[in-house]
Design a protein around this motif. Structure first.
Motif, short mmCIF file in Angstrom:
data_model
loop_
_atom_site.label_atom_id
_atom_site.label_comp_id
_atom_site.label_asym_id
_atom_site.label_seq_id
_atom_site.Cartn_x
_atom_site.Cartn_y
_atom_site.Cartn_z
N CYS A 181 91.06 41.05 80.73
CA CYS A 181 90.18 42.08 80.39
C CYS A 181 89.32 43.50 80.68
N ASP A 182 88.99 44.00 80.16
CA ASP A 182 88.07 45.08 80.65
C ASP A 182 86.56 44.20 80.28
N LEU A 183 86.12 43.80 81.66
CA LEU A 183 84.46 43.68 81.52
C LEU A 183 83.61 43.84 80.50
N LEU A 184 82.36 43.64 79.66
CA LEU A 184 81.75 44.04 78.78
C LEU A 184 80.91 45.41 79.65
N GLY A 185 80.72 46.34 79.26
CA GLY A 185 80.49 47.36 79.66
C GLY A 185 81.15 48.53 80.36
N PHE A 186 82.15 48.47 80.32
CA PHE A 186 83.33 48.71 81.10
C PHE A 186 84.60 49.31 80.19
N GLY B 68 80.43 55.79 78.98
CA GLY B 68 80.29 54.38 80.00
C GLY B 68 79.55 55.17 80.59
N PRO B 69 78.81 56.31 80.98
CA PRO B 69 77.55 56.88 81.55
C PRO B 69 76.55 56.35 81.68
N ALA B 70 76.67 56.03 80.31
CA ALA B 70 74.60 56.05 79.78
C ALA B 70 73.92 54.57 80.57
N VAL B 71 75.22 53.59 80.81
CA VAL B 71 75.15 52.55 80.55
C VAL B 71 75.27 52.25 82.35
N MET B 72 75.71 53.04 83.32
CA MET B 72 76.21 52.08 84.37
C MET B 72 75.10 51.54 84.90
#
Length: 291
Positions: A65-70, A201-205
């Motif tokens: 799976c794509d992990l949460l946040g990814f 996605g960059p907003a949660v990196m």
């Protein structure tokens, strides 16, 4: 013979969704046989495994799976991302799929830490792990050498830096961690960036990067599990990775009883992308020894 891989569009089309704690998670399955859980690294996604996917699916039941946040999974803002929660996610996915057999694990980078947590849970009787193979990752915080971008994301300016992180910065950072003869192509970089950028996605990196202090918090527990376990372990490692290359393997050999390690000369931080044929060869040799 070079492995063909799977185009990103075709990969995405094969995915499925399930809900984990109110968040939509994208996952993939293929093949039959003993279950093999593949866990990707930071900052990319499960497409990292696309070169290995078809040949492994000929032998095993694959789950990723794509992990949460990814990647194509949910990326909730303001979320307190934790490696322990990502391990919960793996167990929830297996339960969703009705898999209750002991699971083999193949992990990379951030995924190594998730796998270490699952191994500790195996030792506690809360998970059933059949084997585990680690690709390049920070198994020991004392040997993890983060790149500047990771340090900046973890700093008080992390949120701003994440917002400014773009494809050009990804290319510059990957150029440093891939081997000189195995650099990612422009098309691969485009696809990696597509997955990182999806759903802002960059907003949660800067929140995802908090795995680095969490690794330090869990270090003794995880290393103790690796030292005590009877689960077969192997490390397949790109030797010239500046983050977790040969220096990490040297520490592994110091700390882990009867260490089973493979160093891939000239290969950097992403061996499953840079040298998938070698990773496949050494992974299958490991599994055949267990049968």
């Amino acid at each position: 013979m070079p492995l063909a891989g799977i185009a990103l569009g075709a990969w995405r089309a094969r995915g499925h969704d399930f809900v984990f704690r109110g968040q939509t998670i994208r996952y993939w399955t293929a093949g039959e046989g003993a279950p093999l859980l593949l866990i990707h690294g930071f900052p990319t996604a499960s497409w990292d495994w696309h070169y290995l996917w078809a040949p492994l699916a000929q032998r095993y039941q694959l789950i990723a799976c794509d992990l949460l946040g990814f990647g194509d999974s949910a990326k909730p803002r303001g979320h307190d991302y934790r490696l322990l929660e990502q391990a919960d996610l793996q167990q929830a996915l297996l339960a969703h799929l009705g898999i209750d057999a002991a699971v083999h694990v193949l992990a990379h980078d951030y995924g190594d830490s998730v796998a270490q947590e699952l191994l500790a849970r195996h030792e506690d009787g809360r998970f059933r792990m059949a084997s585990c193979v680690f690709l390049n990752g920070g198994l020991f915080p004392e040997t993890h050498h983060p790149v500047l971008a990771q340090k900046l994301l973890l700093s008080p300016l992390g949120a701003l830096f994440g917002r400014l992180f773009g494809r050009a910065k990804l290319e510059a950072n990957f150029a440093k961690v891939f081997g000189p003869a195995t650099q990612a192509s422009a098309a691969e970089l485009d696809d990696f960036w597509t997955l990182i950028a999806h759903n802002d996605g960059p907003a949660v990196m800067h929140r995802l990067i908090r795995y680095m202090p969490e690794r330090r918090q869990q270090r003794d527990r995880w290393v103790a599990a690796m030292q005590a376990t009877r689960v077969p372990l192997r490390v397949i490692d790109g030797a010239i990775d500046p983050i977790s290359g040969a220096h990490m393997v040297a520490r592994y050999r110091e700390l882990i009883p009867q260490p089973d390690t493979v160093l891939l000369e000239g290969i950097g931080h992403y061996p499953q992308v840079e040298a998938p044929e070698a990773v496949l060869e050494h992974y299958l040799a490991f599994r055949e020894r267990l049968e």
